[in-house]
Write a protein that holds these residues in place. Structure first.
Motif, PDB file in Angstrom:
ATOM      1  N   VAL A   1       0.856  -1.175   0.000  1.00 24.42           N
ATOM      2  CA  VAL A   1       0.000   0.000   0.000  1.00 24.42           C
ATOM      3  C   VAL A   1       0.895   1.228   0.000  1.00 24.42           C
ATOM      4  O   VAL A   1       1.850   1.307   0.759  1.00 24.42           O
ATOM      5  N   GLU A   2       0.579   2.203  -0.825  1.00 24.47           N
ATOM      6  CA  GLU A   2       1.338   3.447  -0.894  1.00 24.47           C
ATOM      7  C   GLU A   2       0.454   4.598  -0.456  1.00 24.47           C
ATOM      8  O   GLU A   2      -0.733   4.620  -0.743  1.00 24.47           O
ATOM      9  N   ALA A   3       1.015   5.563   0.241  1.00 24.38           N
ATOM     10  CA  ALA A   3       0.268   6.743   0.654  1.00 24.38           C
ATOM     11  C   ALA A   3       0.862   8.000   0.045  1.00 24.38           C
ATOM     12  O   ALA A   3       0.572   9.089   0.468  1.00 24.38           O
ATOM     13  N   GLY A   4       1.711   7.854  -0.949  1.00 24.12           N
ATOM     14  CA  GLY A   4       2.351   9.000  -1.536  1.00 24.12           C
ATOM     15  C   GLY A   4       3.538   9.470  -0.715  1.00 24.12           C
ATOM     16  O   GLY A   4       4.283  10.321  -1.134  1.00 24.12           O
ATOM     17  N   LEU A   5       3.731   8.936   0.475  1.00 24.88           N
ATOM     18  CA  LEU A   5       4.824   9.362   1.320  1.00 24.88           C
ATOM     19  C   LEU A   5       5.824   8.249   1.541  1.00 24.88           C
ATOM     20  O   LEU A   5       6.996   8.480   1.590  1.00 24.88           O
TER      21      LEU A   5
ATOM     22  N   GLY B   1       1.049  -0.478   8.024  1.00 26.20           N
ATOM     23  CA  GLY B   1      -0.151  -0.630   8.835  1.00 26.20           C
ATOM     24  C   GLY B   1      -1.069   0.566   8.714  1.00 26.20           C
ATOM     25  O   GLY B   1      -0.624   1.685   8.460  1.00 26.20           O
ATOM     26  N   LEU B   2      -2.349   0.293   8.895  1.00 24.07           N
ATOM     27  CA  LEU B   2      -3.363   1.334   8.830  1.00 24.07           C
ATOM     28  C   LEU B   2      -4.485   0.910   9.764  1.00 24.07           C
ATOM     29  O   LEU B   2      -4.982  -0.210   9.670  1.00 24.07           O
ATOM     30  N   GLN B   3      -4.836   1.782  10.716  1.00 26.75           N
ATOM     31  CA  GLN B   3      -5.911   1.486  11.660  1.00 26.75           C
ATOM     32  C   GLN B   3      -6.842   2.683  11.731  1.00 26.75           C
ATOM     33  O   GLN B   3      -6.396   3.827  11.744  1.00 26.75           O
ATOM     34  N   VAL B   4      -8.137   2.421  11.797  1.00 26.68           N
ATOM     35  CA  VAL B   4      -9.114   3.494  11.967  1.00 26.68           C
ATOM     36  C   VAL B   4      -9.693   3.432  13.371  1.00 26.68           C
ATOM     37  O   VAL B   4      -9.741   2.373  13.990  1.00 26.68           O
TER      38      VAL B   4
ATOM     39  N   ASP C   1      -8.860   9.281  14.472  1.00 28.15           N
ATOM     40  CA  ASP C   1      -9.573   8.852  13.274  1.00 28.15           C
ATOM     41  C   ASP C   1      -8.796   7.823  12.470  1.00 28.15           C
ATOM     42  O   ASP C   1      -9.355   6.828  12.019  1.00 28.15           O
ATOM     43  N   LEU C   2      -7.500   8.047  12.290  1.00 30.60           N
ATOM     44  CA  LEU C   2      -6.686   7.159  11.465  1.00 30.60           C
ATOM     45  C   LEU C   2      -5.252   7.176  11.960  1.00 30.60           C
ATOM     46  O   LEU C   2      -4.705   8.245  12.239  1.00 30.60           O
ATOM     47  N   VAL C   3      -4.643   5.997  12.073  1.00 33.55           N
ATOM     48  CA  VAL C   3      -3.225   5.875  12.411  1.00 33.55           C
ATOM     49  C   VAL C   3      -2.559   5.106  11.281  1.00 33.55           C
ATOM     50  O   VAL C   3      -2.984   4.010  10.920  1.00 33.55           O
ATOM     51  N   VAL C   4      -1.525   5.721  10.714  1.00 34.83           N
ATOM     52  CA  VAL C   4      -0.783   5.125   9.612  1.00 34.83           C
ATOM     53  C   VAL C   4       0.616   4.803  10.109  1.00 34.83           C
ATOM     54  O   VAL C   4       1.293   5.662  10.674  1.00 34.83           O
ATOM     55  N   THR C   5       1.039   3.569   9.897  1.00 35.22           N
ATOM     56  CA  THR C   5       2.400   3.151  10.236  1.00 35.22           C
ATOM     57  C   THR C   5       3.160   2.988   8.928  1.00 35.22           C
ATOM     58  O   THR C   5       2.733   2.242   8.041  1.00 35.22           O
ATOM     59  N   LEU C   6       4.249   3.705   8.819  1.00 33.44           N
ATOM     60  CA  LEU C   6       5.071   3.645   7.615  1.00 33.44           C
ATOM     61  C   LEU C   6       6.012   2.457   7.681  1.00 33.44           C
ATOM     62  O   LEU C   6       6.430   2.036   8.764  1.00 33.44           O
ATOM     63  N   HIS C   7       6.356   1.931   6.531  1.00 33.33           N
ATOM     64  CA  HIS C   7       7.270   0.799   6.468  1.00 33.33           C
ATOM     65  C   HIS C   7       8.613   1.144   7.103  1.00 33.33           C
ATOM     66  O   HIS C   7       9.284   0.291   7.663  1.00 33.33           O
ATOM     67  N   SER C   8       8.969   2.423   7.073  1.00 33.23           N
ATOM     68  CA  SER C   8      10.223   2.881   7.665  1.00 33.23           C
ATOM     69  C   SER C   8      10.175   2.891   9.195  1.00 33.23           C
ATOM     70  O   SER C   8      11.179   3.122   9.843  1.00 33.23           O
ATOM     71  N   GLY C   9       8.980   2.680   9.768  1.00 31.67           N
ATOM     72  CA  GLY C   9       8.840   2.625  11.216  1.00 31.67           C
ATOM     73  C   GLY C   9       8.180   3.841  11.822  1.00 31.67           C
ATOM     74  O   GLY C   9       7.822   3.825  12.990  1.00 31.67           O
ATOM     75  N   GLY C  10       8.032   4.903  11.068  1.00 31.55           N
ATOM     76  CA  GLY C  10       7.368   6.097  11.583  1.00 31.55           C
ATOM     77  C   GLY C  10       5.857   5.913  11.662  1.00 31.55           C
ATOM     78  O   GLY C  10       5.287   5.014  11.047  1.00 31.55           O
TER      79      GLY C  10
END
Length: 152
Positions: free
Chosen positions: A1-5, A10-13, A27-36
């Protein structure tokens, strides 16, 4: 999954970050593959401005809440509670407020007002809770940008 960033891992609502009886549901928590990690708050122009500011204060409460770690209160140490949910983070995750649902001028006024109000929240002002604001169009155009709130 890509978010443009960056690639997402991971993605949780509707993530519960409540502490000490103070409710905070992100509302939404996005976990980046880089760990952020990034937390997103959607504002469609229906919530009163003071309630949106109160949500930022709730993030400050969550970010600064500490717990005791160790066998007894005399032995051990304290740590920030949020680190249990987000281990390995070197700082509190960014909070991105995304405005939508109103004409552009009204969204800008809401953002400006929130910026002014955020200055009164110490953890936002000192950078403990990094808060950014953008519109949905701005997020689509460049997910890595947003105006920093609460700081001059």
């Amino acid at each position: 999954v890509e978010a443009g960033l960056a690639p997402l891992s991971g993605l949780q609502v509707e993530v519960d970050h409540s502490v000490d009886g103070h409710r905070l549901v992100t509302d939404l928590v996005v976990t980046l593959h880089s760990g952020g990690t990034r937390m997103y708050e959607a504002d469609r122009g229906t919530m009163a401005g003071h309630r949106l500011t109160a949500r930022l204060a709730a993030y400050a409460r969550y970010a600064t809440h500490t717990i005791h770690v160790g066998p007894r209160h005399l032995v051990g140490r304290t740590e920030h509670y949020w680190r249990r949910r987000y281990p390995g983070q070197d700082r509190f995750p960014d909070v991105m407020v995304v405005f939508d649902g109103l004409p552009h001028d009204a969204l800008q006024r809401r953002s400006d007002r929130l910026h002014q109000d955020a200055r009164r929240i110490r953890a936002v002002r000192d950078g403990t809770v990094p808060v950014f604001a953008t519109t949905i169009e701005g997020l689509r155009a460049n997910p890595n940008t947003g105006g920093r709130l609460g700081r001059d």
